[in-house]
Design an enzyme around this catalytic site. Structure first.
Site, PDB file in Angstrom:
ATOM      1  CE1 TYR A 126      46.467 -52.723   9.882  1.00  0.00           C
ATOM      2  CE2 TYR A 126      46.527 -53.038   7.494  1.00  0.00           C
ATOM      3  CZ  TYR A 126      45.817 -52.816   8.664  1.00  0.00           C
ATOM      4  OH  TYR A 126      44.446 -52.705   8.614  1.00  0.00           O
ATOM      5  CE  LYS A 147      44.198 -55.692  10.525  1.00  0.00           C
ATOM      6  NZ  LYS A 147      43.262 -55.744  11.657  1.00  0.00           N
TER       7      LYS A 147
HETATM    8  N1  LIG Z   1      40.193 -47.793   8.352  1.00  0.00           N
HETATM    9  C1  LIG Z   1      40.429 -48.574   7.316  1.00  0.00           C
HETATM   10  O1  LIG Z   1      40.469 -48.101   6.193  1.00  0.00           O
HETATM   11  C2  LIG Z   1      40.633 -50.061   7.486  1.00  0.00           C
HETATM   12  C3  LIG Z   1      40.835 -50.840   6.347  1.00  0.00           C
HETATM   13  C4  LIG Z   1      41.042 -52.199   6.491  1.00  0.00           C
HETATM   14  C5  LIG Z   1      41.017 -52.760   7.741  1.00  0.00           C
HETATM   15  N2  LIG Z   1      40.810 -51.989   8.841  1.00  0.00           N
HETATM   16  C6  LIG Z   1      40.789 -52.630  10.134  1.00  0.00           C
HETATM   17  O2  LIG Z   1      39.557 -52.295  10.772  1.00  0.00           O
HETATM   18  C7  LIG Z   1      39.760 -52.172  12.169  1.00  0.00           C
HETATM   19  C8  LIG Z   1      39.304 -50.803  12.663  1.00  0.00           C
HETATM   20  O3  LIG Z   1      40.048 -49.810  11.979  1.00  0.00           O
HETATM   21  P1  LIG Z   1      39.804 -48.254  12.244  1.00  0.00           P
HETATM   22  O4  LIG Z   1      40.126 -47.545  11.009  1.00  0.00           O
HETATM   23  O5  LIG Z   1      38.500 -48.049  12.901  1.00  0.00           O
HETATM   24  O6  LIG Z   1      40.970 -47.968  13.279  1.00  0.00           O
HETATM   25  P2  LIG Z   1      40.990 -46.937  14.506  1.00  0.00           P
HETATM   26  O7  LIG Z   1      42.422 -46.758  14.879  1.00  0.00           O
HETATM   27  O8  LIG Z   1      40.170 -45.742  14.204  1.00  0.00           O
HETATM   28  O9  LIG Z   1      40.244 -47.780  15.628  1.00  0.00           O
HETATM   29  C9  LIG Z   1      40.877 -48.830  16.294  1.00  0.00           C
HETATM   30  C10 LIG Z   1      40.435 -48.769  17.729  1.00  0.00           C
HETATM   31  O10 LIG Z   1      41.067 -49.830  18.448  1.00  0.00           O
HETATM   32  C11 LIG Z   1      41.411 -49.335  19.714  1.00  0.00           C
HETATM   33  N3  LIG Z   1      42.520 -50.097  20.273  1.00  0.00           N
HETATM   34  C12 LIG Z   1      43.755 -50.264  19.752  1.00  0.00           C
HETATM   35  N4  LIG Z   1      44.520 -50.974  20.604  1.00  0.00           N
HETATM   36  C13 LIG Z   1      43.749 -51.258  21.673  1.00  0.00           C
HETATM   37  C14 LIG Z   1      43.966 -51.947  22.896  1.00  0.00           C
HETATM   38  N5  LIG Z   1      45.172 -52.470  23.197  1.00  0.00           N
HETATM   39  N6  LIG Z   1      42.947 -52.057  23.777  1.00  0.00           N
HETATM   40  C15 LIG Z   1      41.742 -51.498  23.522  1.00  0.00           C
HETATM   41  N7  LIG Z   1      41.470 -50.825  22.365  1.00  0.00           N
HETATM   42  C16 LIG Z   1      42.469 -50.706  21.476  1.00  0.00           C
HETATM   43  C17 LIG Z   1      41.816 -47.880  19.485  1.00  0.00           C
HETATM   44  O11 LIG Z   1      41.709 -47.123  20.680  1.00  0.00           O
HETATM   45  C18 LIG Z   1      40.827 -47.452  18.402  1.00  0.00           C
HETATM   46  O12 LIG Z   1      39.694 -46.803  18.937  1.00  0.00           O
HETATM   47  C19 LIG Z   1      41.223 -52.468  12.406  1.00  0.00           C
HETATM   48  O13 LIG Z   1      41.380 -53.826  12.706  1.00  0.00           O
HETATM   49  C20 LIG Z   1      41.859 -52.157  11.075  1.00  0.00           C
HETATM   50  O14 LIG Z   1      43.083 -52.835  10.894  1.00  0.00           O
HETATM   51  C21 LIG Z   1      40.607 -50.651   8.737  1.00  0.00           C
END
Ligand SMILES: NC(=O)c1ccc[n+]([C@@H]2O[C@H](COP(=O)([O-])OP(=O)(O)OC[C@H]3O[C@@H](n4cnc5c(N)ncnc54)[C@H](O)[C@@H]3O)[C@@H](O)[C@H]2O)c1
Length: 311
Positions: A142, A146
Site C-alpha cells: 500500500y 502511494k
Molecule cells: N481513510 C484514511 O484514513 C486514509 C488515509 C490516508 C490516505 N487515504 C487515501 O484516501 C483515499 C480515500 O480513502 P477512503 O478511506 O475514503 O477509502 P474508501 O475505501 O472508503 O473509498 C475508496 C473508494 O474508491 C472506490 N474504488 C476503489 N476501486 C475502484 C475502482 N476500480 N473503480 C471505481 N471506484 C473504485 C471504492 O468503491 C471506494 O468508494 C484513498 O486513496 C486512500 O488510500 C485514506
C-alpha cells in the site's frame, strides 16, 4: 463555479470531499463503482481500472478539475502486489482520462504511510514533527503504491505541467462524521476505543484528520492550485495527536524508537506537521477529537486535568 470530478466519491473520505465541494458552490460528479445515499453530486458507476471507459467518461463529463481518491485504501486488505498494481493503475487511468478531457487540475490522495513508520525491521524518524521534506521509506504494498503515485505525479508535472496543475495530499487517518458518534473507524475500532488503548493509534504515530477538514483542504487546494508550486505535496492532519497523554510521553511509551526526536514536540502537538498547507493554502484543521467526540475517553485525560486542576 467549476465542474469537479471526484473519484472514490462514495468512500469514507470521498463523501465529505464531495459535500465540501458542493457547499463551496462547485458542480460535483462522483465516479465510483459503488454509490452513496444522499450525496450532493451526480454519481457515475464505473470501474476506473477500465482505462477506455474512464477516458470516455471524462470526455463526457469534461471536468475543470479532478480529485483522485479511488484506491484500495487499507494496507494488508489484499496481497501487496495487488494493492500496488491496482492503486498505480487507477492513477494512470484517471491521469490520462482527465488530461485527454482537458482538465486543468488534478489533486491525488497519497498517504502518510510513505514515511515508513512501523517497519518490522525498524524505523527511526530523521526528525520530528514529520514534514514533507522528511525521507520516504515505504515498507508494504500500500505505502509503496502511494510512493509510486507521488512519483507518477512528479512525472506528470514534467510532462504536462505546462497545461495542468497537479497536487498530492497525504491525509492522516480519516475520521468520518458518523465515527465521532461511535461508528467503527477504518481499522474497526471506535474513536473512544482508540483513545482508551493508545497502542491502537501508536502504529500510525497518533495521526488523524476529520473528513470534513479534509474536504475543506481539497476546496482550498482547488482555489489556490495556480498559486502553489506545481506538484506540491501536503501533509493534511489534525493539529494534535489522537492520544490523551502529551504526545512526547505517548511516543516514548508506545514507540520508543522515536523517543529522542519526540522531545521536540510540545504538549499535544501532532507528530505530522500541516504547516505547509497552512502557509501556502491558508488551511488548518478546525476539528479535533477534543471538540468532536460525543463520548469522552474512558480513561481520564491527564492533559485536561492538568489544564484545569482545581476546577
Ligand atoms: N481513510 C484514511 O484514513 C486514509 C488515509 C490516508 C490516505 N487515504 C487515501 O484516501 C483515499 C480515500 O480513502 P477512503 O478511506 O475514503 O477509502 P474508501 O475505501 O472508503 O473509498 C475508496 C473508494 O474508491 C472506490 N474504488 C476503489 N476501486 C475502484 C475502482 N476500480 N473503480 C471505481 N471506484 C473504485 C471504492 O468503491 C471506494 O468508494 C484513498 O486513496 C486512500 O488510500 C485514506
Amino acid at each position: 463555479m467549476s465542474r469537479i470530478a471526484v473519484t472514490g466519491g462514495a468512500g469514507r473520505l470521498g463523501r465529505s470531499v464531495v459535500r465540501a465541494l458542493a457547499e463551496a458552490g462547485h458542480e460535483v460528479v462522483s465516479i465510483d463503482r459503488t454509490s452513496a445515499e444522499g450525496l450532493p453530486a451526480r454519481q457515475l458507476d464505473l470501474d476506473l481500472l477500465d482505462a477506455a471507459a474512464t477516458r470516455q467518461a471524462f470526455a463526457r463529463i469534461a471536468p475543470d478539475a479532478v480529485v483522485h481518491l479511488a484506491a484500495i485504501a487499507v494496507p494488508g486488505s489484499r496481497p501487496d502486489f495487488e494493492i500496488f498494481d491496482i492503486n498505480t493503475r487507477l492513477l494512470w487511468s484517471v491521469l490520462e482520462g482527465a488530461l485527454a478531457a482537458g482538465a486543468g487540475a488534478l489533486l491525488v490522495a497519497s498517504s502518510p504511510t510513505v514515511i515508513g513508520y512501523g517497519a518490522p525491521s525498524g524505523w527511526e524518524p530523521a526528525y520530528l514533527p514529520l514534514d514533507e521534506a522528511h525521507p520516504v521509506a515505504p515498507w508494504n504494498g500500500y505505502a509503496t503504491s502511494k510512493a509510486a503515485i507521488e512519483e507518477i505525479v512528479r512525472m506528470a508535472v514534467r510532462r504536462d505541467g505546462h497545461r495542468a496543475r497537479f497536487g498530492v495530499f497525504r491525509p492522516c487517518y480519516v475520521i468520518a462524521p458518523e465515527e465521532w458518534a461511535g461508528a467503527p473507524t477504518q481499522q474497526g475500532h471506535t474513536v473512544a476505543e482508540r483513545l482508551a488503548d493508545p497502542a491502537l493509534s501508536a502504529v500510525a504515530l497518533f495521526n488523524y484528520l476529520d473528513a470534513r477538514d479534509a474536504g475543506d483542504f481539497v476546496t482550498a487546494w482547488l482555489d489556490h492550485a495556480e498559486d502553489v508550486p506545481n506538484g506540491a505535496v501536503f501533509f493534511v492532519g489534525a493539529p494534535d495527536a489522537l492520544v490523551a497523554a502529551p504526545t512526547a510521553e505517548a511516543l516514548a511509551t508506545h514507540v520508543p524508537e522515536t523517543a529522542g526526536a519526540a522531545a521536540a514536540l510540545p504538549g499535544t502537538a501532532a507528530v505530522f506537521s500541516s504547516a505547509r498547507a497552512e502557509r501556502l493554502l491558508g488551511w488548518r484543521a478546525r476539528r479535533t477529537w477534543r471538540t468532536e467526540l460525543d463520548a469522552p475517553p474512558s480513561r481520564p485525560d491527564p492533559l485536561r486535568s492538568a489544564e484545569a486542576p482545581h476546577a
